[in-house]
Design a protein around this motif. Structure first.
Motif, PDB file in Angstrom:
ATOM      1  N   VAL A 264     -37.869 -15.562  36.057  1.00  0.00           N
ATOM      2  CA  VAL A 264     -36.888 -15.414  37.169  1.00  0.00           C
ATOM      3  C   VAL A 264     -37.209 -16.049  38.278  1.00  0.00           C
ATOM      4  O   VAL A 264     -38.411 -15.989  38.809  1.00  0.00           O
ATOM      5  CB  VAL A 264     -36.715 -13.822  37.539  1.00  0.00           C
TER       6      VAL A 264
ATOM      7  N   CYS B  19     -31.466 -10.110  43.917  1.00  0.00           N
ATOM      8  CA  CYS B  19     -30.881 -10.609  42.605  1.00  0.00           C
ATOM      9  C   CYS B  19     -32.355 -10.778  41.561  1.00  0.00           C
ATOM     10  O   CYS B  19     -31.929 -10.327  40.556  1.00  0.00           O
ATOM     11  CB  CYS B  19     -29.999 -11.901  42.806  1.00  0.00           C
ATOM     12  N   GLY B  20     -33.087 -11.471  42.197  1.00  0.00           N
ATOM     13  CA  GLY B  20     -34.186 -11.454  41.280  1.00  0.00           C
ATOM     14  C   GLY B  20     -35.137 -10.299  40.881  1.00  0.00           C
ATOM     15  O   GLY B  20     -35.310 -10.078  39.500  1.00  0.00           O
TER      16      GLY B  20
ATOM     17  N   ALA C 235     -32.859  -8.699  38.173  1.00  0.00           N
ATOM     18  CA  ALA C 235     -32.794  -9.102  37.040  1.00  0.00           C
ATOM     19  C   ALA C 235     -34.199  -9.016  36.308  1.00  0.00           C
ATOM     20  O   ALA C 235     -34.081  -8.611  35.217  1.00  0.00           O
ATOM     21  CB  ALA C 235     -32.788 -10.633  37.213  1.00  0.00           C
TER      22      ALA C 235
ATOM     23  N   ALA D 295     -32.240 -16.950  40.637  1.00  0.00           N
ATOM     24  CA  ALA D 295     -32.072 -16.096  41.746  1.00  0.00           C
ATOM     25  C   ALA D 295     -32.423 -16.601  43.048  1.00  0.00           C
ATOM     26  O   ALA D 295     -32.989 -15.800  43.936  1.00  0.00           O
ATOM     27  CB  ALA D 295     -32.600 -14.697  41.474  1.00  0.00           C
TER      28      ALA D 295
ATOM     29  N   GLY E 119     -27.538 -15.713  39.258  1.00  0.00           N
ATOM     30  CA  GLY E 119     -26.759 -14.578  40.125  1.00  0.00           C
ATOM     31  C   GLY E 119     -26.698 -14.713  41.508  1.00  0.00           C
ATOM     32  O   GLY E 119     -27.554 -15.554  41.938  1.00  0.00           O
ATOM     33  N   GLY E 120     -26.515 -13.716  42.369  1.00  0.00           N
ATOM     34  CA  GLY E 120     -26.696 -13.782  43.751  1.00  0.00           C
ATOM     35  C   GLY E 120     -26.193 -15.171  44.252  1.00  0.00           C
ATOM     36  O   GLY E 120     -25.055 -15.509  43.960  1.00  0.00           O
TER      37      GLY E 120
ATOM     38  N   ALA F 255     -25.538  -9.972  44.202  1.00  0.00           N
ATOM     39  CA  ALA F 255     -26.819  -9.998  43.814  1.00  0.00           C
ATOM     40  C   ALA F 255     -27.354  -8.940  42.868  1.00  0.00           C
ATOM     41  O   ALA F 255     -28.086  -9.151  42.066  1.00  0.00           O
ATOM     42  CB  ALA F 255     -27.640  -9.996  45.167  1.00  0.00           C
TER      43      ALA F 255
ATOM     44  N   GLY G 218     -27.664  -9.841  39.112  1.00  0.00           N
ATOM     45  CA  GLY G 218     -28.972  -9.820  38.780  1.00  0.00           C
ATOM     46  C   GLY G 218     -29.112  -8.879  37.579  1.00  0.00           C
ATOM     47  O   GLY G 218     -29.787  -9.144  36.633  1.00  0.00           O
TER      48      GLY G 218
END
Length: 474
Positions: A27, A33-34, A37, A209, A432-433, A456, A460
């Motif tokens: 990631v 987001c990160g 995820a 992300a 994402g995000g 996010a 995520g």
């Protein structure tokens, strides 16, 4: 980066590097987001590594108000709030005038309750519904926030969950190189360290992300020229790596000119007012003491309207009732503490501070009062009648318009898989995000408050799970 010139984001094709470490899911970025995820991938038993360019994760999440929309959540039910995924999706689509990915809007809205319940119930993020005021375009009390309505508080809770899950976060590590095979499968990522050395991490799936390109002046000049010289209220590390890698990989990129602005950032302190100061009945005037717009269409599009005024500034005027509601937001409280919000007992006193003619400002204040009482119609189309007329003492602040974050990015499907030019998903690339195309459509007017963190957290979670399933099936 210790004064070193950073490498440009690049894709190296058909080369198998010697990797320092190999993981299942990698990631890039340790914001909301990160973290989501990484946590969702970890729940499926896949080994995860997060790489973060900063020494301490921050990013746009920490600079936000930390409010996440959700519909039909357990927290809403407990608070007696009526909402539905259909209402939230409808608000997202209506705000963007139907020019966003409507299928994705419906899917994210449908997933939002599960995400909020997961954040709160599983991860322990201290969320509660925001039912004291509604943002423009919200047909229900969609928002959920941490106690301080502070993005740094939200991010701290997410990072704590990452730590408790024993997920490794490699800080001071800027992803700069993607290694891809002939099928556009990402095999490894080159990580630039502060001393200029490159470490290589092999991966079976990659989740981007790393937000958008708000901190990249060159990209702003290319895609959002009217905001290139505006105050940037986001994180300087948002340099557009996801879009630049995507262009090299042949991925779809959409709505590159879209962004979230804010029309009430106090100058010169550069701290934003809580928008409840406007939603509760406040208004804005220019240096001449005249209103110039429908202030409550949305704080994003209001940024450009403020920047179009003489000196690129305006004055936000409200009263103590509006002020008390706006004080729920951490940035507004900070503005009050440092004295950036002024107080006046009379319009004449306020006019002196604004620097406009007293009679002009008095006419404006009287007109707003008449509109609030239903005695006049606003020529800009705003309905003031939903709140009491303002009354002294007056609260007011000199503001400018600002860019908060970009909304264009890589096109993704409902699982966060990045789409290639032919519409098919890339083999193992997710986003994402702010790295992905948002739900705001092509411009600034399509941003529904909170949709940045909506995308996010939801994308995520979805991308992390999909990436983990992909790895498990290999």
């Amino acid at each position: 980066m210790s004064g070193l010139v950073q490498r440009e984001p690049e894709v190296i094709w058909n080369e198998t590097p010697n990797c320092d470490v190999d993981v299942g899911v990698l990631v890039v970025g340790a914001g909301a987001c990160g973290c989501c995820a990484a946590l969702s991938a970890n729940e499926l038993g896949v080994d995860v590594l997060v790489v973060e360019r900063d020494a301490s994760p921050a990013g746009n999440t920490s600079l936000s108000g930390g409010q996440i929309p959700g519909a039909l959540t357990r927290l809403q039910e407990e608070a007696g709030i009526t909402d539905s995924a259909e209402l939230l999706a409808g608000d997202l689509i209506a705000k963007a005038r139907g020019q966003n990915d409507t299928d994705l809007a419906h899917h994210i809205a449908a997933q939002s309750a599960s995400t909020i319940d997961w954040l709160n119930g599983t991860l322990g993020v201290p969320l509660s519904p925001v039912d004291q005021f509604r943002y423009p375009g919200h047909s229900a009390f969609h928002m959920h926030a941490t106690p301080s309505m502070d993005g740094s508080e939200l991010l701290a809770a997410l990072l704590d969950a990452v730590s408790r899950a024993r997920i490794d976060v490699l800080a001071s590590a800027r992803a700069s190189i993607l290694y891809a095979d002939s099928e556009r499968r990402i095999t490894a990522v080159g990580i630039e360290r502060p001393d200029g050395n490159i470490e290589t991490v092999g991966c079976k799936a990659l989740v981007l992300a790393c937000n958008g390109f708000g901190g990249n002046r060159q990209m702003l000049q290319e895609f959002i020229p009217r905001m290139a010289d505006a105050h940037y209220h986001g994180h300087a590390g948002n340099q557009g790596e996801a879009m630049r890698w995507g262009a090299q990989l042949g991925c779809r990129i959409a709505d590159a000119g879209s962004y979230q602005g804010h029309g009430a950032v106090i100058t010169p302190q550069m701290i934003h007012l809580g928008w409840a100061a406007i939603t509760e009945g406040g208004f804005q005037v220019n240096a001449d003491g005249k209103r110039f717009s429908h202030e409550n269409e949305g704080y994003s599009e209001q940024a450009a309207k403020v920047l179009a005024q003489p000196g690129q500034v305006a004055w936000t005027i409200f009263d103590d009732r509006c002020h008390q509601v706006a004080m729920l937001v951490h940035s507004h409280r900070d503005a009050e503490v440092i004295g950036a919000i002024k107080t006046a007992s009379t319009v004449a006193e306020m006019a002196s501070e604004v620097g406009c003619a007293r009679d002009e400002l008095e006419r404006t204040v009287l007109a707003v009062e008449q509109m609030a009482k239903g005695e006049a119609i606003d020529p800009f189309g705003r309905n003031f009648s939903g709140h009491p007329a303002l009354s002294p003492p007056w609260r007011f602040a000199k503001v400018t318009g600002a860019l908060f974050h970009t909304q264009g990015g890589l096109e993704v499907d409902i699982e966060g898989r990045v789409l290639l030019a032919d519409g098919l998903p890339a083999p193992n690339l997710f986003a994402g995000g702010g790295a992905a195309r948002g739900l705001s459509g092509p411009s600034d007017w399509g941003y529904l408050s909170g949709s940045g963190l909506l995308m996010a957290t939801n994308l995520g979670r979805l991308a992390g799970s999909a990436a983990a399933r992909l790895v498990r099936d290999l």
